[in-house]
Design an enzyme around this catalytic site. Structure first.
Site, mmCIF file in Angstrom:
data_model
loop_
_atom_site.group_PDB
_atom_site.id
_atom_site.type_symbol
_atom_site.label_atom_id
_atom_site.label_comp_id
_atom_site.label_asym_id
_atom_site.label_seq_id
_atom_site.Cartn_x
_atom_site.Cartn_y
_atom_site.Cartn_z
ATOM 1 N NE ARG A 883 50.334 46.528 59.008
ATOM 2 C CZ ARG A 883 50.364 47.072 57.781
ATOM 3 N NH1 ARG A 883 50.193 48.359 57.619
ATOM 4 N NH2 ARG A 883 50.584 46.319 56.730
ATOM 5 N NE ARG A 951 45.913 58.556 60.090
ATOM 6 C CZ ARG A 951 45.360 58.150 58.963
ATOM 7 N NH1 ARG A 951 45.420 58.861 57.885
ATOM 8 N NH2 ARG A 951 44.714 56.996 58.901
ATOM 9 C CE LYS A 1014 49.662 51.467 52.347
ATOM 10 N NZ LYS A 1014 50.311 50.216 52.576
ATOM 11 C CE LYS A 1016 53.946 53.110 54.852
ATOM 12 N NZ LYS A 1016 54.601 51.987 54.222
ATOM 13 C CB CYS A 1202 57.627 42.430 52.706
ATOM 14 S SG CYS A 1202 57.413 41.603 51.124
ATOM 15 C CB CYS A 1208 51.104 40.151 50.509
ATOM 16 S SG CYS A 1208 50.975 41.741 49.712
ATOM 17 C CB CYS A 1247 55.027 43.513 44.933
ATOM 18 S SG CYS A 1247 54.394 44.762 46.062
ATOM 19 C CB CYS A 1251 56.137 46.250 52.925
ATOM 20 S SG CYS A 1251 54.566 46.632 52.169
HETATM 21 S S1 SF4 Z 1 56.184 44.690 49.500
HETATM 22 FE FE1 SF4 Z 1 54.555 44.030 48.187
HETATM 23 S S2 SF4 Z 1 54.518 41.815 48.456
HETATM 24 FE FE2 SF4 Z 1 55.656 42.631 50.168
HETATM 25 S S3 SF4 Z 1 54.100 42.842 51.774
HETATM 26 FE FE3 SF4 Z 1 54.326 44.820 50.731
HETATM 27 S S4 SF4 Z 1 52.720 44.810 49.217
HETATM 28 FE FE4 SF4 Z 1 53.006 42.692 49.844
#
Ligand code: SF4
Length: 1350
Positions: A883, A951, A1014, A1016, A1202, A1208, A1247, A1251
């Site tokens: 990233r 950050r 984290k 943000k 995401c 992931c 999940c 994100c």
């Molecule tokens: S929300 Fe969960 S599944 Fe989606 S990118 Fe983030 S860590 Fe991976």
């Protein structure tokens, strides 16, 4: 440009019928110039005239407002109707004329319709030819026609007309009088027709050369019989009213011009097997047996019942033929409408529906239509490749064994030997042509101009572009006569002046016997020909093949010939590589073989299955992607290009033997290493078995852990078991095959998502499990968390295993935590550098993977093939995600080009724009990590602190005057909070510390433990909040003073999106507003809040806070389309679905953006919704730009997902690959309810880590297990309020069943301006979430919508 009769006729009607005519430069313009300005008529009607061009999109935002006004937009089209079709969704009436007379009549109809109904009408017609004939109505009749009373036709007035079955339905609701809603504006794209709008008085000559009948059966040679099945279509009163208005206007027009105007006109066959719906210039009334044609004139409102009526019971195929080429989505709205209408037919009785594009129709013959029908009936997914071939080589493509040759040359025409013969013949003829031309050129008496013409051709004869340019001139010279003995011979061979791209297309069946199939002869021929072999065997069924019918590896066989171009491609893996290989094959002077993978089992194989099968095959090395070009060797270049990172053993052996790829060989795990790893594994297994025999029964610990807590417990238990000398194995639950006969995901993991612990326990008993200790229950809500229950349970295990009295002398090792790893890492160095050197594995050491996150790198493995590789006994397919750190999401075109190149050279060929407003690359193998980071640094970007305890800093991609100030502030905060470690430069950029080892790193802000989690930060500039400022640890909401200067920020703190399923101690939270800071104070406030989080201390800044008045924020989605900044520069926000920048068939976004980057002089701004703003476009560039990829529904434009599978590691369910498919279905519901353009913020994550910020969406889905999601409702439209769990576990059918009535109610009952998230609360589906802590209160729905939640 001279005016065609169509344009003149339409312009005249517009002039005679309107109070005002608005023109944009078009075909009409010269007509208007010739008229006096003052003589327009007092009809209150406004007419607009425009060409069919991309500029029409600018009308789109205004049309909904104008839809209830008497306006007619006449659009003159030349060819493609796509630009006009974009307007369809925004107006009540959309009428299409296919010829000049119809254009005249429909112009009258449209004018009356708009005036009488007071609604906007778009009338699209074709410019036509100069010799078209139009019978025009006289001027004095126009005004009475426009002002005559509305004519309501009743069924009894239809004379001698066979009644349609739909008409005869006694309770058809459309018989209710139409009453336009006084409150609600026109809702676009009404989906249900009423079956009542039943046409015109019958029996009148229509004045057209073709003979047709209305699809109700009027003029039909055979009326509908009592045995014709009755099909019903749901009816909505608005559509009924609109159709009634149309019919009334059509009736009035008929009385005026004595030509009937029909919504649909049907031609030909009475019991057809195929119906072609045409939305195009040409009327297809060809007499082909079993084929009926329906010309569509009225597209909105769509007369659905009539469409259904036209598809008689005998019909097995429906073809939607449109003159719509550049459409941005896979299906056009008209095609979807037809599919939608067919939903009302019995599933058993539904015909297949196909869509096709109709290009230039001049000279169209019935044979062309017959060929087309044959092609479409035999077309399969395999046409993916033939379409690419046609696209690349257009009219110089020659498929030598095309099925279209069968009618003329017999079945033999598809045989490779036969095609080889054809190609050989054609090449010999071309050689003869060249010889004849040379002979001609040797004649000294040849006129100089003829000599020059043929010499030019000889020089460029092998260049397809330049030879094609000269071809026309040569042919006219030959036609006007050349006085030479060879001229006749040259003329007879003239088709060979152009360079053809000759292809033979076959299947992998040819590989069973290369000799008999003729493939060997093609390969060994040395001729300049191309062979495309399609392999359709899905990877997962490869072992079911009859072993006695072994396939030969055609690629290896061809490569061993040494002078053959060979490529192996897969369109669902790399579209760009397919293009490259086909172009190279065409260029290669000799035989080329392209092996193309397309794993489909049936015509309707789902795209996702094609993708998955292709991925498995490519990534496992079963189907390596490569190109072998022997001609490069002569130029001193490497002939072999490996386009996928896995390579088959056979291919590996070939490459080794050729000694061409010493560098490449190091990339892949060698056979020897695999064997070594396997031996090691066996030895460990044997050792474990030995131990278990000596000491005690083996213990297998399985865990399922989404947040890591269960994993920690399981590891701790394993450590304690080993200390008691138990042979212990630990694994995740989904690695265990509990039911060997069935697949794991579907039968074990998936139900787990819905199982409670008690069900799981019972399930284990059913599977034959024997209980050796009582079930232990730990409750997360206990003061001590689950430990209370756990501590009581663990001794039971030791007792059951007979080791309860075993004394553990050594202190149990504390589990190693991230904090330990960070502290021992020497400021984020660890052993990363050594790990990069280790070629025995594709992974880094586990502890290093915790550290690389701080360097912007995540280790991942391909989840799609994890099981497969495990079964093969090889390590997971490790690859890394990188990233980039891009504060504020702004980059230059040069940086964009570099990212594009890095994705191609080191990654998976595409890249992602993320919700953190930056670039993300996937699929980078260890060997490519360092070159990738170095390439990123070369364009002055880096990846330091882009992940980990990040950050990362979001900033609204603003284009207002304060942009520079806000962006500078965001960049300053980011720089200030950067870690100071030099490890990054040392490891990735090979830079040494100036003071050598004597000088130690020092982290003034973070210390050696860095942050506990984290961190943000986001900066929002009202009125937009696309960064979701409240979802961040620290948020800055910009305050601009009256003079447009940045005054400061309101600061929010405490937002966060991380949740663990089932753990009520975790919940999402929106940040609280603390107070106001000036830009100078902002950086230090961000630092202090970060330090508070670091030390877990108190928040100190609150006392001195001075709150500014609340600011107005209106949305957290992007403003798509064009905007112009205060400095006059232009900005275009593009929709990039879920941020994935890639080339797909028909949607070459990556290539397009690369081309834009090559010429763009402004910036690229990434948005936090994963879209892109092409920013600071000069007016000159703006005028010529054709950026218009925005015809998506409001729902799709407001969606975000995401990454999740396959990269992931935390994903529990699909997200980026699945959300677009779910939206396909939900947007249909929205369209049915007139909400096509309404924005509803829908998000999905794989999940609960959140994100894509699902907890502040109006409706969200959070993955629990494959295909199963948590469903959340009630978030605030602009991210100001959290949503809440509505259902704990839903699958797609349940999602659609829940959303269908909810969306319908929303469409009908919403208040003015009410958002979906607010509506579901007011309608009583769910209660609002007042603060993070109350997130679980009221989960499961309210009142009658409540589902009991445990
Ligand atoms: S929300 Fe969960 S599944 Fe989606 S990118 Fe983030 S860590 Fe991976």
């Amino acid at each position: 440009m001279p005016l065609t009769p169509s344009v003149t006729a339409v312009a005249r009607v517009a002039y005679l019928s309107s109070a005002v005519v608005v023109d944009t430069p078009s075909e009409f313009s010269s007509y208007w110039k010739s008229l006096p300005q003052s003589s327009l008529h007092a009809t209150a009607l406004i007419s607009c005239t425009a060409p069919c061009s991309p500029a029409l999109i600018r009308l789109l935002p205004h049309l909904p407002e104008l839809s209830n006004r008497p306006i007619v937009v006449h659009v003159a089209a030349r060819g493609d109707l796509a630009d006009a079709l974009i307007l369809r969704a925004a107006v009540p009436y959309f009428i299409h004329s296919s010829n000049a007379q119809q254009a005249h009549d429909n112009a009258l109809l449209a004018s009356r319709l708009a005036r009488i109904e007071g609604k906007a009408v778009v009338h699209v017609f074709h410019v036509g030819e100069m010799d078209d004939e139009v019978e025009e109505v006289s001027e004095e009749k126009v005004k009475p026609f426009l002002f005559a009373e509305k004519h309501i036709r009743t069924p009894s007035k239809a004379v001698g007309r066979a009644q349609s079955p739909i008409l005869s339905r006694p309770q058809s609701p459309i018989r209710r009088p139409y009453s336009p809603s006084p409150v609600r504006p026109y809702s676009p794209t009404p989906k249900y027709a009423n079956g009542h709008a039943n046409g015109l008085v019958n029996g009148l000559a229509n004045g057209h050369s073709r003979k047709g009948s209305d699809v109700d059966g009027r003029h039909s040679p055979r009326p509908m019989t009592p045995t014709t099945p009755m099909f019903t279509v749901p009816v909505d009163p608005t559509t009924a009213g609109l159709l009634e208005g149309y019919e009334s206007a059509a009736l009035a027009t008929l009385a005026l011009v004595r030509r009937s105007q029909r919504a649909l006109t049907q031609h030909a066959h009475t019991d057809p097997h195929t119906v072609i719906f045409g939305f195009c210039r040409t009327s297809l009334g060809f007499g082909i047996d079993g084929v009926a044609y329906v010309d569509v004139s009225l597209l909105s409102p769509l007369p659905s019942s009539r469409i259904l009526g036209a598809i008689r019971p005998s019909v097995r195929h429906v073809i939607v033929l449109e003159q719509v080429e550049k459409w941005t989505t896979k299906w056009t709205p008209f095609f979807l409408d037809i599919v939608n209408v067919l939903q009302h037919r019995d599933p058993e009785d539904r015909p297949s529906v196909r869509s096709a594009y109709l290009g230039d129709t001049s000279g169209l013959q019935s044979e062309d239509v017959a060929t087309f029908l044959e092609a479409i009936s035999t077309s399969k997914p395999s046409s993916s490749y033939t379409k690419i071939l046609s696209h690349l080589f257009a009219d110089r493509l020659e498929i030598s064994n095309s099925p279209s040759l069968v009618p003329f040359q017999g079945e033999l025409a598809t045989n490779p030997e036969f095609s080889l013969g054809r190609i050989r013949g054609a090449l010999e003829e071309r050689a003869e042509l060249i010889k004849a031309v040379q002979e001609l050129l040797h004649d000294s008496k040849l006129p100089p101009e003829t000599h020059s013409l043929f010499s030019r051709w000889i020089l460029v004869k092998d260049d397809f572009m330049r030879s094609a340019q000269i071809e026309g001139e040569i042919i006219s010279a030959l036609q006007s006569g050349i006085d030479h003995p060879v001229a006749a011979r040259i003329s007879s061979l003239r088709e060979h002046f152009r360079v053809k791209s000759r292809w033979i297309i076959g299947s992998d069946a040819w590989s069973h016997d290369l000799g008999a199939s003729g493939l060997h002869h093609a390969i060994a021929s040395g001729l300049n020909l191309n062979v495309l072999i399609l392999d359709t065997l899905p990877y997962t069924t490869r072992n079911t093949l009859d072993p006695s019918r072994r396939k030969h590896d055609i690629g290896l066989y061809a490569m061993n010939h040494g002078d053959v171009y060979v490529a192996s491609v897969a369109v669902y893996s790399s579209y760009a590589q397919v293009l490259q290989a086909l172009i190279e094959a065409d260029k290669f002077d000799g035989p080329s073989v392209v092996l193309a993978y397309l794993p489909y089992t049936a015509d309707d194989t789902a795209t996702l299955d094609l993708l998955k099968e292709t991925k498995l095959a490519v990534d496992s090395g079963y189907w390596p992607l490569y190109r072998w070009d022997p001609s490069k060797e002569a130029a001193g270049k490497e002939p072999f290009s490996l386009d996928s990172d896995a390579v088959k053993n056979d291919l590996q052996a070939f490459l080794d033997r050729q000694n061409h790829l010493s560098q490449l060989v190091q990339l892949v795990t060698s056979l020897g290493e695999t064997v070594k790893a396997e031996r090691k594994k066996r030895a460990q297994q044997a050792y474990a078995e030995l131990l278990s025999g000596i000491d005690a029964p083996p213990l297998l610990i399985l865990y399922a852990s989404d947040g890591g807590a269960a994993e920690k417990k399981a590891k701790r238990l394993a450590g304690r078991a080993q200390a008691r000398r138990l042979s212990t194995t630990i694994a995740t639950m989904d690695t265990m095959d509990m039911m060997p006969a069935q697949r794991r995901h579907s039968d074990w993991c998936k139900p787990l998502a819905k199982l409670k612990y008690s069900d799981l326990d019972a399930k284990l008993a059913v599977l034959g499990g024997e209980r050796f200790a009582e079930l232990g229950l730990g409750d997360d809500q206990d003061a001590d968390g689950p430990d209370t229950g756990y501590k009581a349970w663990e001794p039971l295990i030791w007792k059951a295993l007979g080791v309860e009295s075993f004394e553990v002398h050594e202190a149990e090792p504390e589990p190693i935590t991230n904090e330990h790893i960070k502290a021992a890492s020497s400021y984020l160095r660890g052993t990363i550098a050594e790990g990069l050197e280790d070629t025995s594995t594709g992974a880094l050491a586990a502890s290093d993977t915790q550290l690389t996150k701080f360097h912007g790198i995540y280790q991942q493995d391909d989840r799609d093939i994890r099981e497969e590789r495990e079964a093969q006994g090889v390590e997971p397919a490790y690859a890394f995600m990188i990233r980039v750190r891009l504060p504020g999401g702004v980059c230059t075109p040069a940086q964009w080009l570099a990212m594009d190149q890095i994705a191609d050279e080191h990654g998976s060929g595409n890249f992602k724009l993320t919700t953190r407003q930056t670039f993300q690359f996937h699929g980078i193998i260890k060997k490519h990590l360092k070159p990738s980071i170095q390439a990123i640094n070369r364009v002055l970007l880096d990846t330091l602190a882009a992940c980990g305890d990040e950050r990362s800093l979001l900033c609204d991609p603003i284009i207002i005057q304060t942009a520079c100030q806000v962006y500078a502030f965001a960049k300053g905060v980011s720089e200030h909070l950067m870690p100071r470690t030099t490890a990054y430069h040392e490891i990735w950029l090979d830079k040494k510390l100036v003071g050598g080892e004597a000088l130690k790193d020092f982290e003034p802000l973070y210390g050696e433990f860095y942050l506990p989690r984290k961190f943000k930060i986001a900066v929002a500039v009202p009125p937009t909040n696309d960064v979701d400022v409240f979802a961040n640890d620290v948020g800055f909401i910009a305050i601009v003073n009256e003079s447009g200067e940045l005054a400061g920020f309101n600061v929010t703190a405490g937002g966060g999106m991380g949740v663990t399923h089932g753990n009520k101690k975790t919940y999402p939270r929106t940040g609280s507003v603390l107070g106001f800071v000036t830009p100078e104070q902002g950086t230090i406030v961000a630092e202090k809040i970060m330090l508070v989080q670091r030390d877990n201390g108190n928040r100190a800044d609150r006392k001195n806070a001075r709150l500014n008045p609340p600011v107005f924020i209106r949305s957290n989605i992007d403003d798509f389309g064009w905007q112009t900044g205060e400095d006059g520069k232009h900005h275009f926000t593009c929709f990039i679905e879920n941020g994935r920048v890639q080339d797909e068939p028909g949607r070459d976004f990556k290539t397009a953006l690369r081309e834009i980057a090559k010429i763009h002089k402004g910036e690229f701004r990434l948005t936090a919704n994963q879209h892109l703003i092409i920013s600071n476009i000069t007016t000159a560039d703006y005028l010529i730009s054709r950026l218009d990829n925005l015809d998506f529904t409001g729902l799709r434009l407001s969606s975000s997902a995401c990454v999740a599978f396959p990269t992931c590691g935390l994903a529990m369910a699909e997200s980026e690959r699945y959300l677009p498919l779910l939206i396909d279905k939900v947007e249909k519901i929205c369209e049915e309810n007139g909400l096509r353009n309404d924005s509803i913020v829908m998000r999905m994550t794989g999940c609960p880590n959140g994100c894509a910020r699902p907890y502040v969406a109006e409706v969200a889905f959070v993955g629990k297990a494959p295909g199963t999601y948590l469903m959340l409702l009630g978030g605030g439209y602009y991210g100001q309020r959290l949503n809440k769990i509505y259902r704990e576990s839903v699958t797609e059918p349940e999602i659609l069943a829940i959303l269908r009535p909810m969306i319908k109610r929303y469409a009908l009952e919403r208040l003015d301006g009410e958002r979906f998230g607010d509506f579901v609360i007011r309608a009583g589906y769910i209660s609002p979430t007042t603060e993070g802590k109350a997130w679980y209160e009221g989960m499961g729905g309210e009142g009658p919508y409540r589902e009991i939640v445990a």
